[in-house]
Design a protein around this motif. Structure first.
Motif, PDB file in Angstrom:
ATOM      1  N   ALA A   1     102.257  -7.995  39.541  1.00  0.00           N
ATOM      2  CA  ALA A   1     101.619  -9.339  39.784  1.00  0.00           C
ATOM      3  C   ALA A   1     102.929 -10.475  39.957  1.00  0.00           C
ATOM      4  CB  ALA A   1     101.024  -9.902  38.501  1.00  0.00           C
ATOM      5  N   THR A   2     103.765 -10.340  39.046  1.00  0.00           N
ATOM      6  CA  THR A   2     105.165 -11.129  39.775  1.00  0.00           C
ATOM      7  C   THR A   2     105.663 -10.940  40.932  1.00  0.00           C
ATOM      8  OG1 THR A   2     105.507 -11.066  37.236  1.00  0.00           O
ATOM      9  CG2 THR A   2     107.449 -11.789  38.601  1.00  0.00           C
ATOM     10  N   GLU A   3     105.761  -9.751  41.150  1.00  0.00           N
ATOM     11  CA  GLU A   3     106.241  -9.611  42.753  1.00  0.00           C
ATOM     12  C   GLU A   3     105.386 -10.199  43.787  1.00  0.00           C
ATOM     13  OE1 GLU A   3     109.549  -8.890  43.266  1.00  0.00           O
ATOM     14  OE2 GLU A   3     110.100  -7.911  41.493  1.00  0.00           O
ATOM     15  N   LEU A   4     104.077  -9.836  43.540  1.00  0.00           N
ATOM     16  CA  LEU A   4     103.063 -10.499  44.522  1.00  0.00           C
ATOM     17  C   LEU A   4     103.025 -11.936  44.538  1.00  0.00           C
ATOM     18  CD1 LEU A   4     100.465  -7.989  43.990  1.00  0.00           C
ATOM     19  CD2 LEU A   4     101.914  -7.966  45.876  1.00  0.00           C
ATOM     20  N   VAL A   5     103.187 -12.609  43.354  1.00  0.00           N
ATOM     21  CA  VAL A   5     103.171 -14.025  43.460  1.00  0.00           C
ATOM     22  C   VAL A   5     104.562 -14.617  44.113  1.00  0.00           C
ATOM     23  CG1 VAL A   5     103.408 -16.072  41.695  1.00  0.00           C
ATOM     24  CG2 VAL A   5     101.666 -14.594  41.525  1.00  0.00           C
ATOM     25  N   CYS A   6     105.449 -14.050  43.988  1.00  0.00           N
ATOM     26  CA  CYS A   6     106.775 -14.338  44.531  1.00  0.00           C
ATOM     27  C   CYS A   6     106.810 -14.264  46.046  1.00  0.00           C
ATOM     28  CB  CYS A   6     108.010 -13.480  44.017  1.00  0.00           C
ATOM     29  SG  CYS A   6     108.481 -13.850  42.123  1.00  0.00           S
ATOM     30  N   VAL A   7     106.123 -13.095  46.470  1.00  0.00           N
ATOM     31  CA  VAL A   7     105.998 -12.838  47.955  1.00  0.00           C
ATOM     32  C   VAL A   7     105.277 -14.111  48.430  1.00  0.00           C
ATOM     33  CG1 VAL A   7     104.703 -11.617  49.893  1.00  0.00           C
ATOM     34  CG2 VAL A   7     105.968 -10.512  47.862  1.00  0.00           C
ATOM     35  N   LEU A   8     104.148 -14.487  47.959  1.00  0.00           N
ATOM     36  CA  LEU A   8     103.241 -15.665  48.400  1.00  0.00           C
ATOM     37  C   LEU A   8     104.050 -17.032  48.290  1.00  0.00           C
ATOM     38  CD1 LEU A   8      99.896 -14.765  46.646  1.00  0.00           C
ATOM     39  CD2 LEU A   8     100.404 -14.586  49.166  1.00  0.00           C
ATOM     40  N   ARG A   9     104.798 -17.104  47.235  1.00  0.00           N
ATOM     41  CA  ARG A   9     105.684 -18.275  47.004  1.00  0.00           C
ATOM     42  C   ARG A   9     106.628 -18.413  48.224  1.00  0.00           C
ATOM     43  NH1 ARG A   9     107.596 -17.310  42.503  1.00  0.00           N
ATOM     44  NH2 ARG A   9     109.484 -16.765  43.527  1.00  0.00           N
ATOM     45  N   TYR A  10     107.515 -17.423  48.338  1.00  0.00           N
ATOM     46  CA  TYR A  10     108.527 -17.393  49.452  1.00  0.00           C
ATOM     47  C   TYR A  10     107.668 -17.465  50.866  1.00  0.00           C
ATOM     48  CZ  TYR A  10     112.521 -15.923  46.744  1.00  0.00           C
ATOM     49  OH  TYR A  10     113.678 -15.754  45.741  1.00  0.00           O
ATOM     50  N   LYS A  11     106.781 -16.882  51.032  1.00  0.00           N
ATOM     51  CA  LYS A  11     106.041 -17.079  52.368  1.00  0.00           C
ATOM     52  C   LYS A  11     105.839 -18.581  52.476  1.00  0.00           C
ATOM     53  CE  LYS A  11     105.366 -12.911  54.320  1.00  0.00           C
ATOM     54  NZ  LYS A  11     105.247 -12.533  55.783  1.00  0.00           N
ATOM     55  N   ARG A  12     105.108 -19.163  51.411  1.00  0.00           N
ATOM     56  CA  ARG A  12     104.660 -20.569  51.613  1.00  0.00           C
ATOM     57  C   ARG A  12     106.051 -21.368  52.134  1.00  0.00           C
ATOM     58  NH1 ARG A  12     104.523 -25.400  50.089  1.00  0.00           N
ATOM     59  NH2 ARG A  12     102.481 -26.675  50.329  1.00  0.00           N
TER      60      ARG A  12
ATOM     61  N   ALA B   1     113.713 -28.583  46.252  1.00  0.00           N
ATOM     62  CA  ALA B   1     112.769 -28.211  44.966  1.00  0.00           C
ATOM     63  C   ALA B   1     112.266 -26.860  45.334  1.00  0.00           C
ATOM     64  CB  ALA B   1     111.475 -29.110  45.207  1.00  0.00           C
ATOM     65  N   MET B   2     112.029 -26.524  46.412  1.00  0.00           N
ATOM     66  CA  MET B   2     111.572 -24.979  46.949  1.00  0.00           C
ATOM     67  C   MET B   2     112.869 -24.062  46.287  1.00  0.00           C
ATOM     68  SD  MET B   2     110.631 -25.239  50.719  1.00  0.00           S
ATOM     69  CE  MET B   2     108.991 -26.361  51.401  1.00  0.00           C
ATOM     70  N   VAL B   3     114.013 -24.477  46.858  1.00  0.00           N
ATOM     71  CA  VAL B   3     115.188 -23.542  46.254  1.00  0.00           C
ATOM     72  C   VAL B   3     115.235 -23.595  44.775  1.00  0.00           C
ATOM     73  CG1 VAL B   3     117.690 -23.345  46.365  1.00  0.00           C
ATOM     74  CG2 VAL B   3     116.641 -24.068  48.553  1.00  0.00           C
ATOM     75  N   ARG B   4     115.230 -24.728  44.175  1.00  0.00           N
ATOM     76  CA  ARG B   4     115.269 -24.704  42.700  1.00  0.00           C
ATOM     77  C   ARG B   4     113.830 -23.812  41.903  1.00  0.00           C
ATOM     78  NH1 ARG B   4     118.173 -27.514  40.220  1.00  0.00           N
ATOM     79  NH2 ARG B   4     118.301 -29.469  41.646  1.00  0.00           N
ATOM     80  N   ALA B   5     112.771 -23.868  42.716  1.00  0.00           N
ATOM     81  CA  ALA B   5     111.570 -23.265  41.944  1.00  0.00           C
ATOM     82  C   ALA B   5     111.892 -21.772  42.292  1.00  0.00           C
ATOM     83  CB  ALA B   5     110.286 -23.667  43.026  1.00  0.00           C
ATOM     84  N   ASN B   6     112.391 -21.324  43.411  1.00  0.00           N
ATOM     85  CA  ASN B   6     112.580 -19.791  43.687  1.00  0.00           C
ATOM     86  C   ASN B   6     113.750 -19.607  42.794  1.00  0.00           C
ATOM     87  OD1 ASN B   6     110.602 -19.116  45.739  1.00  0.00           O
ATOM     88  ND2 ASN B   6     111.918 -20.407  47.013  1.00  0.00           N
ATOM     89  N   LEU B   7     114.728 -20.194  42.431  1.00  0.00           N
ATOM     90  CA  LEU B   7     115.887 -19.761  41.492  1.00  0.00           C
ATOM     91  C   LEU B   7     115.440 -19.772  40.157  1.00  0.00           C
ATOM     92  CD1 LEU B   7     118.708 -19.077  40.840  1.00  0.00           C
ATOM     93  CD2 LEU B   7     119.312 -21.512  40.943  1.00  0.00           C
ATOM     94  N   VAL B   8     114.357 -20.394  39.718  1.00  0.00           N
ATOM     95  CA  VAL B   8     113.730 -20.455  38.302  1.00  0.00           C
ATOM     96  C   VAL B   8     113.045 -19.118  38.372  1.00  0.00           C
ATOM     97  CG1 VAL B   8     112.084 -21.384  36.845  1.00  0.00           C
ATOM     98  CG2 VAL B   8     114.025 -23.017  37.976  1.00  0.00           C
ATOM     99  N   ALA B   9     112.255 -18.824  39.348  1.00  0.00           N
ATOM    100  CA  ALA B   9     111.456 -17.557  39.299  1.00  0.00           C
ATOM    101  C   ALA B   9     112.216 -16.304  39.658  1.00  0.00           C
ATOM    102  CB  ALA B   9     110.513 -17.541  40.716  1.00  0.00           C
ATOM    103  N   GLU B  10     113.239 -16.475  40.214  1.00  0.00           N
ATOM    104  CA  GLU B  10     114.185 -15.309  39.974  1.00  0.00           C
ATOM    105  C   GLU B  10     114.824 -14.871  38.416  1.00  0.00           C
ATOM    106  OE1 GLU B  10     114.420 -12.949  42.335  1.00  0.00           O
ATOM    107  OE2 GLU B  10     113.610 -13.939  44.114  1.00  0.00           O
ATOM    108  N   ARG B  11     115.275 -16.113  38.082  1.00  0.00           N
ATOM    109  CA  ARG B  11     115.850 -15.871  36.775  1.00  0.00           C
ATOM    110  C   ARG B  11     114.855 -15.538  35.714  1.00  0.00           C
ATOM    111  NH1 ARG B  11     120.432 -18.496  35.307  1.00  0.00           N
ATOM    112  NH2 ARG B  11     119.615 -19.216  33.683  1.00  0.00           N
TER     113      ARG B  11
END
Length: 185
Positions: free
Chosen positions: A55-66, A131-141
């Motif tokens: 589920a986490t990976e799929l949400v990350c795919v969607l976030r990165y695609k957006r 803000a996108m970069v920061r949100a993705n960094l938080v998600a990666e962490r």
């Protein structure tokens, strides 16, 4: 203190396989495929952990695609390209996880209705590039810490899953380092 000389004088325990146990494990419950009795009572827990990771990976795919499609600004083309690379790598992680769930006799949960609540990382609708970069960094962490805990929990209970998670963890750490480099650009 034991020295190398002392160790040499001690007889060592030989590493010998238990062929009887191997034959029994191989001939029981053939419908379970790769899942032998050695997986013990943890198989269901591992499948549940893996479905959370899926589920986490799929949400990350969607976030990165957006973020790939909506990034704008002077630095956006290079960063957007990186978002797309990360989206594709997260999708590959999801595929590996789903495949492992099936190998363990479980069912991968792709249900979009519950995807967000099962994900460890959140979705993000930022419109500003940093803000996108920061949100993705938080998600990666979040992913890094989640995988570290999963690896520790699984330990030697399922070496195949542990190795797969260690490989994914390596990718997530690389993603976090790349995103950190983009902060402030």
């Amino acid at each position: 203190m034991t020295t190398a000389v002392d160790q040499k004088d001690k007889p060592h325990q030989r590493l010998v396989l238990d062929q009887t146990a191997i034959n029994e494990a191989a001939s029981q419950s053939l419908d379970d495929g790769a899942v032998t009795p050695g997986y013990g009572p943890w198989r269901d827990d591992i499948v549940e952990l893996l479905n959370g990771a899926l589920a986490t990976e799929l949400v990350c795919v969607l976030r990165y695609k957006r973020h790939y499609f909506t990034a704008n600004g002077v630095a956006s083309p290079a960063i957007a390209d990186e978002f797309l690379v990360h989206a594709n790598e997260e999708s590959a992680h999801a595929d590996k996880i789903a495949e492992r769930i099936v190998q363990l006799g479980g069912e991968p949960d792709f249900n979009p209705k519950t995807l967000q609540e099962r994900s460890h990382a959140g979705y993000d609708e930022s419109t500003e590039l940093q803000a996108m970069v920061r949100a993705n960094l938080v998600a990666e962490r979040i992913a890094i810490e989640t995988y570290r805990q999963m690896i520790a929990l699984i330990g030697d209970k399922d070496p195949t899953t542990r190795r797969m998670l260690e490989e994914i963890l390596t990718d997530e750490e690389e993603h976090a380092d790349e995103l950190k480099d983009w902060l402030g650009h």
